[in-house]
Design a protein around this motif. Structure first.
Motif, PDB file in Angstrom:
ATOM      1  N   HIS A 290       0.813  -1.218   0.000  1.00  0.00           N
ATOM      2  CA  HIS A 290       0.000   0.000   0.000  1.00  0.00           C
ATOM      3  C   HIS A 290       0.847   1.269   0.000  1.00  0.00           C
ATOM      4  O   HIS A 290       0.350   2.345  -0.288  1.00  0.00           O
ATOM      5  CB  HIS A 290      -0.969  -0.003   1.194  1.00  0.00           C
ATOM      6  CG  HIS A 290      -0.315   0.217   2.509  1.00  0.00           C
ATOM      7  ND1 HIS A 290       0.180  -0.804   3.289  1.00  0.00           N
ATOM      8  CD2 HIS A 290      -0.063   1.356   3.197  1.00  0.00           C
ATOM      9  CE1 HIS A 290       0.693  -0.305   4.396  1.00  0.00           C
ATOM     10  NE2 HIS A 290       0.566   0.993   4.363  1.00  0.00           N
TER      11      HIS A 290
ATOM     12  N   ALA B  16       1.441   3.673  -3.596  1.00  0.00           N
ATOM     13  CA  ALA B  16       0.664   4.850  -4.010  1.00  0.00           C
ATOM     14  C   ALA B  16       1.287   6.115  -3.416  1.00  0.00           C
ATOM     15  O   ALA B  16       1.394   7.140  -4.092  1.00  0.00           O
ATOM     16  CB  ALA B  16      -0.788   4.694  -3.568  1.00  0.00           C
TER      17      ALA B  16
ATOM     18  N   PHE C  93     -14.186  -0.199  -8.104  1.00  0.00           N
ATOM     19  CA  PHE C  93     -15.109  -0.560  -7.036  1.00  0.00           C
ATOM     20  C   PHE C  93     -16.525  -0.283  -7.544  1.00  0.00           C
ATOM     21  O   PHE C  93     -16.950   0.872  -7.641  1.00  0.00           O
ATOM     22  CB  PHE C  93     -14.779   0.217  -5.759  1.00  0.00           C
ATOM     23  CG  PHE C  93     -13.356  -0.023  -5.330  1.00  0.00           C
ATOM     24  CD1 PHE C  93     -12.942  -1.292  -4.954  1.00  0.00           C
ATOM     25  CD2 PHE C  93     -12.420   0.992  -5.368  1.00  0.00           C
ATOM     26  CE1 PHE C  93     -11.626  -1.532  -4.584  1.00  0.00           C
ATOM     27  CE2 PHE C  93     -11.098   0.756  -5.010  1.00  0.00           C
ATOM     28  CZ  PHE C  93     -10.700  -0.509  -4.622  1.00  0.00           C
TER      29      PHE C  93
ATOM     30  N   PHE D 135     -19.178   2.058  -6.049  1.00  0.00           N
ATOM     31  CA  PHE D 135     -18.835   3.484  -5.964  1.00  0.00           C
ATOM     32  C   PHE D 135     -19.151   4.154  -7.302  1.00  0.00           C
ATOM     33  O   PHE D 135     -19.120   3.516  -8.348  1.00  0.00           O
ATOM     34  CB  PHE D 135     -17.342   3.680  -5.688  1.00  0.00           C
ATOM     35  CG  PHE D 135     -16.875   3.205  -4.346  1.00  0.00           C
ATOM     36  CD1 PHE D 135     -17.763   2.751  -3.387  1.00  0.00           C
ATOM     37  CD2 PHE D 135     -15.522   3.226  -4.031  1.00  0.00           C
ATOM     38  CE1 PHE D 135     -17.310   2.313  -2.151  1.00  0.00           C
ATOM     39  CE2 PHE D 135     -15.063   2.791  -2.808  1.00  0.00           C
ATOM     40  CZ  PHE D 135     -15.955   2.335  -1.858  1.00  0.00           C
TER      41      PHE D 135
ATOM     42  N   LEU E 197     -10.856   8.217  -4.439  1.00  0.00           N
ATOM     43  CA  LEU E 197     -10.453   7.342  -3.331  1.00  0.00           C
ATOM     44  C   LEU E 197      -8.936   7.311  -3.056  1.00  0.00           C
ATOM     45  O   LEU E 197      -8.521   7.570  -1.924  1.00  0.00           O
ATOM     46  CB  LEU E 197     -10.995   5.920  -3.544  1.00  0.00           C
ATOM     47  CG  LEU E 197     -10.692   4.965  -2.388  1.00  0.00           C
ATOM     48  CD1 LEU E 197     -11.482   5.342  -1.131  1.00  0.00           C
ATOM     49  CD2 LEU E 197     -10.988   3.523  -2.755  1.00  0.00           C
ATOM     50  N   PRO E 198      -8.086   7.009  -4.068  1.00  0.00           N
ATOM     51  CA  PRO E 198      -6.650   6.927  -3.732  1.00  0.00           C
ATOM     52  C   PRO E 198      -6.089   8.247  -3.227  1.00  0.00           C
ATOM     53  O   PRO E 198      -5.234   8.252  -2.328  1.00  0.00           O
ATOM     54  CB  PRO E 198      -5.994   6.508  -5.053  1.00  0.00           C
ATOM     55  CG  PRO E 198      -6.985   6.803  -6.117  1.00  0.00           C
ATOM     56  CD  PRO E 198      -8.339   6.711  -5.489  1.00  0.00           C
TER      57      PRO E 198
ATOM     58  N   GLU F 109      -7.806  10.534  -1.581  1.00  0.00           N
ATOM     59  CA  GLU F 109      -8.322  10.730  -0.218  1.00  0.00           C
ATOM     60  C   GLU F 109      -7.559   9.855   0.771  1.00  0.00           C
ATOM     61  O   GLU F 109      -7.265  10.282   1.884  1.00  0.00           O
ATOM     62  CB  GLU F 109      -9.819  10.387  -0.174  1.00  0.00           C
ATOM     63  CG  GLU F 109     -10.684  11.431  -0.834  1.00  0.00           C
ATOM     64  CD  GLU F 109     -12.163  11.040  -0.860  1.00  0.00           C
ATOM     65  OE1 GLU F 109     -12.992  11.946  -0.895  1.00  0.00           O
ATOM     66  OE2 GLU F 109     -12.472   9.834  -0.860  1.00  0.00           O
ATOM     67  N   VAL F 110      -7.240   8.636   0.347  1.00  0.00           N
ATOM     68  CA  VAL F 110      -6.491   7.728   1.228  1.00  0.00           C
ATOM     69  C   VAL F 110      -5.113   8.335   1.538  1.00  0.00           C
ATOM     70  O   VAL F 110      -4.623   8.242   2.655  1.00  0.00           O
ATOM     71  CB  VAL F 110      -6.354   6.327   0.579  1.00  0.00           C
ATOM     72  CG1 VAL F 110      -5.363   5.458   1.340  1.00  0.00           C
ATOM     73  CG2 VAL F 110      -7.709   5.643   0.532  1.00  0.00           C
TER      74      VAL F 110
ATOM     75  N   LYS G 197      -4.575  11.315   1.831  1.00  0.00           N
ATOM     76  CA  LYS G 197      -4.868  12.547   2.581  1.00  0.00           C
ATOM     77  C   LYS G 197      -4.318  13.783   1.867  1.00  0.00           C
ATOM     78  O   LYS G 197      -3.746  14.697   2.485  1.00  0.00           O
ATOM     79  CB  LYS G 197      -4.319  12.470   4.011  1.00  0.00           C
ATOM     80  CG  LYS G 197      -4.797  11.241   4.777  1.00  0.00           C
ATOM     81  CD  LYS G 197      -5.128  11.565   6.212  1.00  0.00           C
ATOM     82  CE  LYS G 197      -5.628  10.373   6.996  1.00  0.00           C
ATOM     83  NZ  LYS G 197      -6.767   9.681   6.442  1.00  0.00           N
TER      84      LYS G 197
ATOM     85  N   ARG H 209      -7.847   6.905 -12.512  1.00  0.00           N
ATOM     86  CA  ARG H 209      -7.569   6.615 -11.096  1.00  0.00           C
ATOM     87  C   ARG H 209      -6.069   6.455 -10.861  1.00  0.00           C
ATOM     88  O   ARG H 209      -5.537   6.943  -9.864  1.00  0.00           O
ATOM     89  CB  ARG H 209      -8.322   5.347 -10.696  1.00  0.00           C
ATOM     90  CG  ARG H 209      -8.273   5.022  -9.228  1.00  0.00           C
ATOM     91  CD  ARG H 209      -9.148   3.848  -8.872  1.00  0.00           C
ATOM     92  NE  ARG H 209      -8.653   2.599  -9.451  1.00  0.00           N
ATOM     93  CZ  ARG H 209      -9.161   1.401  -9.183  1.00  0.00           C
ATOM     94  NH1 ARG H 209     -10.173   1.291  -8.351  1.00  0.00           N
ATOM     95  NH2 ARG H 209      -8.659   0.308  -9.732  1.00  0.00           N
TER      96      ARG H 209
END
Lengths: 219, 311
Positions: A70, A73, A87, A90, A98-99, A101-102, A104, A147
């Motif tokens: 992980h 990314a 996904f 979604f 999503l990526p 936001e993950v 941050k 993405r």
């Protein structure tokens, strides 16, 4: 710079990659060509840390053979798998966000990247509110590319992006990859395909992989 | 029909109220089981033990409070505290020490490991709380009863079963649905449940999310037990009957369904309760009859989605 040094991978006890050496410099456009089962997907999944590997893997000089997958990314590596792997429950926009936001990312930076992706793939803006499960295979590939670009600030790995694309969509996809060069000149692209013809004009370097080994003469 | 209703109306009313209260408790256990299966892909047989330990812990905390002269109203927050304690202590312990080690093994081995854990936890319960029934009726007694009008009759029913239990279950249902859809952590859990490898490629620490979700699932099971503890005495074996009922709910609803689990829990809770009042010998059979009937018509469950596989 992505670097694989003497990387070997076994899956279910069978060797799939055998001492692979591969270097993708910053901003390079590199193709990895091979037949089905030659080890293309395994090479990308190994770079993403998704498979246990022997040998050396480094990203910008940082060794990461045993680093958790992980973390890739966060290191700026975006990945669009062959089967899209979106996904489905979604929306397209949620998949794209999503990526980031993950990781941050600040909202302003996230929006900047989204606009960059929409600039490159305008149809994604229109798809935004739709559920990913309702997309066609080709539309899904566009979203998977978008993405990957949301976090791929150093390199983007595309696994057989043209596989199963309708000719019109394949053309649009190729155009988007062409525009990417001007838009993100420092981002390296590593693309796998079974035929080099599909990548003509899109890459400057081609490697051939066969039975888990990079063929020296083709480099 | 009308004659039957006038003869059995009161019983039916009691059965409905009892069934809804029982459904509320089963729902929380089943939805926790669903969450855990989603991220781990392991059917955790020991999930029912967490329900039982939650119930016993709630009883112990209440006993501690009352025997130390502390305010009895504290027995309400004690139910939630018991669930949180069980989830936070046992959740990460079970996930990290045991399940993480078998997550890539064959399903048969995983099932055996969770069954072994279930047996161990059953013995642990007997060691700590003994084999005599343990009761925790303080919260129920505190709230008293309410007369529920039912046709020409009035049914006195405990306010706890009427409001507290269904209220918390409803709050859990709405809160969980909101959490999964509207928060990043919720979406991350959905992502890991949908496709672990793809989620990892997007920067998600799937191992951490799995532990977090397991802990949350354990907490829900323990909360189901804690909330059910004021309604009936806890005896050894309560975990086993709970897990089997939860399996029936999950199978009826379809894997991965939150709202579906609520509806299936109501169906099974009501079915079981109506059987208790009208045909007691059918009590054990009815939940599984509902499950079998649903699975015969829809193998993926009432709300489950059929997975398509490219060939």
């Amino acid at each position: 710079m992505l670097r694989l040094e003497k990387v070997s991978v076994d899956i279910a006890g069978a060797p799939v990659l055998r001492g692979v050496d591969l270097v993708v410099p910053p901003g390079a456009r590199v193709a990895l060509i091979g037949r089905n089962g030659a080890g293309k997907t395994t090479t990308l999944r190994t770079l993403m840390g998704l498979l246990p590997a022997r040998g050396g893997i480094s990203i910008d000089g940082q060794p990461c053979t045993d680093a958790p997958a992980h973390r890739r990314a966060a290191l700026g590596i975006g990945y669009a798998p062959e089967e899209r792997r979106l996904f489905g429950s979604f929306t397209v926009l949620e998949n794209l966000r999503l990526p980031a936001e993950v990781l941050k990312l600040p909202e302003a930076e996230l929006k900047r990247r989204l606009e960059m992706v929409f600039g490159l793939l305008p149809e994604l803006r229109e798809f935004g509110p739709r559920k990913a499960a309702g997309l066609s295979g080709g539309q899904g590939k566009m979203v998977a590319l978008g993405r990957a670009l949301m976090v791929g600030t150093r390199a983007v790995l595309l696994d057989e992006p043209f596989q199963g694309l309708a000719p019109a969509l394949a053309l649009r996809y190729a155009e988007a990859l062409g525009r990417l060069r001007a838009l993100l000149p420092d981002v390296a692209l590593l693309i796998t395909e079974s035929s080099p013809d599909l990548l003509r004009g899109l890459v400057e370097q081609t490697f051939v992989i066969e039975r888990g080994e990079i063929q020296p003469a083709a480099a | 029909m009308m004659a039957w209703l006038s003869d059995n109306g009161l019983l039916l009313g009691l059965a409905v109220l009892d069934g809804l209260a029982s459904a509320a408790s089963i729902f929380m256990v089943a939805v926790g089981l669903n969450l855990v299966f989603g991220v781990l892909r392991i059917l955790n047989v020991a999930h029912g033990s967490l329900y039982a330990i939650g119930a016993y812990t709630a009883a112990s905390i209440t006993l501690f409070l009352t025997s130390h002269g502390l305010p009895v109203w504290l027995s309400f927050p004690a139910l939630v505290v018991a669930a949180a304690l069980v989830g936070v202590i046992l959740g990460p312990l079970i996930e990290r020490v045991l399940l993480k080690r078998v997550e890539k093994q064959e399903p048969v081995l995983q099932l055996l490991v969770t069954f072994a854990l279930f047996m161990i936890l059953e013995d642990v319960q007997k060691l700590i709380w003994g084999v005599q029934p343990v009761s925790n009726d303080t919260p129920m007694r505190l709230l008293g009863t309410i007369d529920v009008p039912f046709g020409a009759d009035v049914i006195p029913f405990t306010a706890y079963q009427l409001f507290v239990l269904p209220g918390i279950a409803l709050f859990t249902l709405v809160g969980l649905a909101w959490f999964m859809r509207r928060t990043l952590t919720g979406r991350v859990i959905v992502a890991v449940t949908t496709d672990r490898e793809a989620a990892t490629s997007q920067g998600i620490d799937s191992a951490k999310i799995t532990m977090l979700t397991f802990t949350f699932g354990a907490m829900l099971a323990a909360l189901g037990g804690a909330l059910a503890s004021p309604m009936s005495s806890m005896v050894p074996g309560v975990g086993a009957s709970t897990i089997v009922l939860s399996f029936a709910v999950v199978a009826t609803a379809g894997l991965g369904q939150v709202e579906g689990a609520a509806i299936a829990a109501v169906m099974i809770g009501l079915g079981r309760s109506i059987a208790v009042y009208l045909e007691p010998e059918l009590e054990v059979v009815v939940p599984y009859l509902i499950m079998v009937l649903v699975l015969l018509v829809r193998p993926q469950g009432l709300f489950g989605v059929t997975e398509t596989r490219r060939i």
